[in-house]
Design an enzyme around this catalytic site. Structure first.
Site, PDB file in Angstrom:
ATOM      1  N   GLY A 132      41.807  11.862  51.980  1.00 18.35           N
ATOM      2  CA  GLY A 132      41.497  12.430  53.206  1.00 18.35           C
ATOM      3  C   GLY A 132      42.527  13.552  53.646  1.00 18.35           C
ATOM      4  CG  LEU A 338      35.314   6.600  87.968  1.00 20.48           C
ATOM      5  CD1 LEU A 338      35.924   8.049  87.608  1.00 20.48           C
ATOM      6  CD2 LEU A 338      33.935   6.704  87.064  1.00 20.48           C
ATOM      7  CD  GLU A 363      37.277  19.573  60.564  1.00 18.69           C
ATOM      8  OE1 GLU A 363      38.063  19.802  60.013  1.00 18.69           O
ATOM      9  OE2 GLU A 363      36.005  19.785  60.841  1.00 18.69           O
TER      10      GLU A 363
END
Length: 383
Positions: A132, A338, A363
């Site tokens: 990766g 909230l 990325e």
């Protein structure tokens, strides 16, 4: 409230206005149901393509929009403020078109109008299960076979895996480490190419992520982009631009969360007044706004350097790091604003919070971004 923008041209202003109209009328009503059902919104990408939004930073003679990266990224941000899965998909598609635009020969570039025209969707096949962050360790192999190659191996974590019409594939053509990797542009449906089941992700559930499996897949030599062994530099140069795409997506996600939090805080009343009148809450919202605008300024600085032809790799890593960390903090704080409602699926901020986490990972993880920035600093100091 929508983000305030300083755009370079009237054409760019019209483009942002068009994007906001599409986002409001077409994307906003579809986002929550599609994410709930983990449904890939293929028709949305066709819609964006027909509107000219899938090839913005590429030359007009090749079917692109001819827009500077500064403008393209702000379009991406507008999309991400409502639907991050689609914005990430646009970023990945743009990334997948880059190697052909930058490294393809004249004959190969004749394919660009089809790729940029809106009917086709791209994927970027670099990562593997054990390669990766260390892309130079990839093991998928392309072996010479007469006039072409035979490809064997697997790719992991591929956005649009099984959905894309084409992929940019990076495969090993020799055992020379990073110098032994080549780049290919391949069709999405080939004999011997199969796909794993979609990954069951925390967020971005409307964006299909899957493995690609190559079982002795025939790839013509004419599908190779650049010279044999040039794949790793191609991948690295593409990732700098891709990191800016993710930075813009992260800022859009944070802006969307901020907008919902401010709207809620102005409408929700306790003790006879809107809760935004409470200093503790207004200061929290102020910090959220400061984080969003600071991250936006960072990615725009990097984009303007790219547009000017200046080095921007360090700035791209900084933008990706700053913007994605900001998105994680801002979306978490939006849930707090909230209160109990923020923890329910009746409001989108809980989804934004789940989506923000992966922005710090793909990325190049934010730890990798710190390594990249540190290396640039050491190099600048003569070490």
């Amino acid at each position: 409230m929508p983000a305030e923008r300083m755009l370079p041209t009237p054409e760019a202003e019209d483009l942002i206005a068009l994007t906001r109209e599409i986002v409001t009328k077409e994307l906003a009503p579809r986002a929550a149901p599609a994410e709930e059902a983990a449904a890939f919104p293929r028709e949305v990408f066709r819609l964006l393509g027909r509107a000219g939004l899938l090839g913005l930073p590429y030359p007009e003679e090749h079917g692109g929009g001819g827009q500077p990266y500064e403008v393209y990224l702000q379009v991406l941000e507008e999309i991400a403020s409502v639907w991050a899965s689609v914005a990430v998909g646009v970023s990945v598609h743009t990334l997948a078109c880059y190697p052909l635009s930058a490294f393809g020969d004249d004959e190969q570039k004749k394919q660009l109008p089809d790729l940029l025209g809106g009917e086709l969707l791209g994927g970027y096949a670099l990562s593997e299960a054990q390669a990766g962050s260390d892309a130079g360790a990839l093991t998928t192999r392309a072996v010479r076979d007469g006039e072409g190659y035979r490809v064997t191996g697997s790719k992991a974590w591929i956005t649009h895996g099984g959905e894309a019409d084409f992929y940019v594939l990076f495969a090993r053509t020799s055992d020379e480490g990073g110098r032994g990797i080549s780049c290919f542009l391949i069709e999405g449906q080939l004999e011997g190419l199969s796909f794993g089941p979609p990954e069951r992700k925390m967020g971005l559930t409307g964006s299909t992520t899957a493995q690609l499996h190559f079982d002795d897949v025939a790839v013509p030599a004419g599908w190779r982009l650049g010279a044999e062994g040039q794949g790793f530099p191609i991948a690295l140069s593409a990732l700098d631009s891709g990191r800016l795409g993710i930075a813009a997506c992260a800022v859009g996600l944070a802006q969307g969360a901020l907008d919902h939090a401010v709207t809620y805080a102005t409408q929700r009343e306790q003790f006879g007044r809107p809760i935004i009148a409470n200093q503790g809450l207004s200061f929290l919202l102020a910090d959220m706004a400061a984080a969003v605008e600071s991250a936006r300024a960072m990615y725009l600085e990097a984009a303007r350097r790219k547009d000017a032809g200046l080095p921007f790799s360090r700035q791209a890593s900084i933008a990706k790091l700053v913007a994605t960390d900001a998105a994680m903090k801002v979306t978490t704080d939006a849930v707090q604003v909230l209160g109990g409602y923020g923890y329910t699926r009746d409001f989108p901020v809980e989804r934004y919070m789940r989506e923000a986490k992966v922005m710090q990972i793909f990325e190049g993880t934010n730890q990798i971004q710190r390594m990249v920035i540190g290396r640039h600093l050491a190099k600048a100091a003569g070490h």
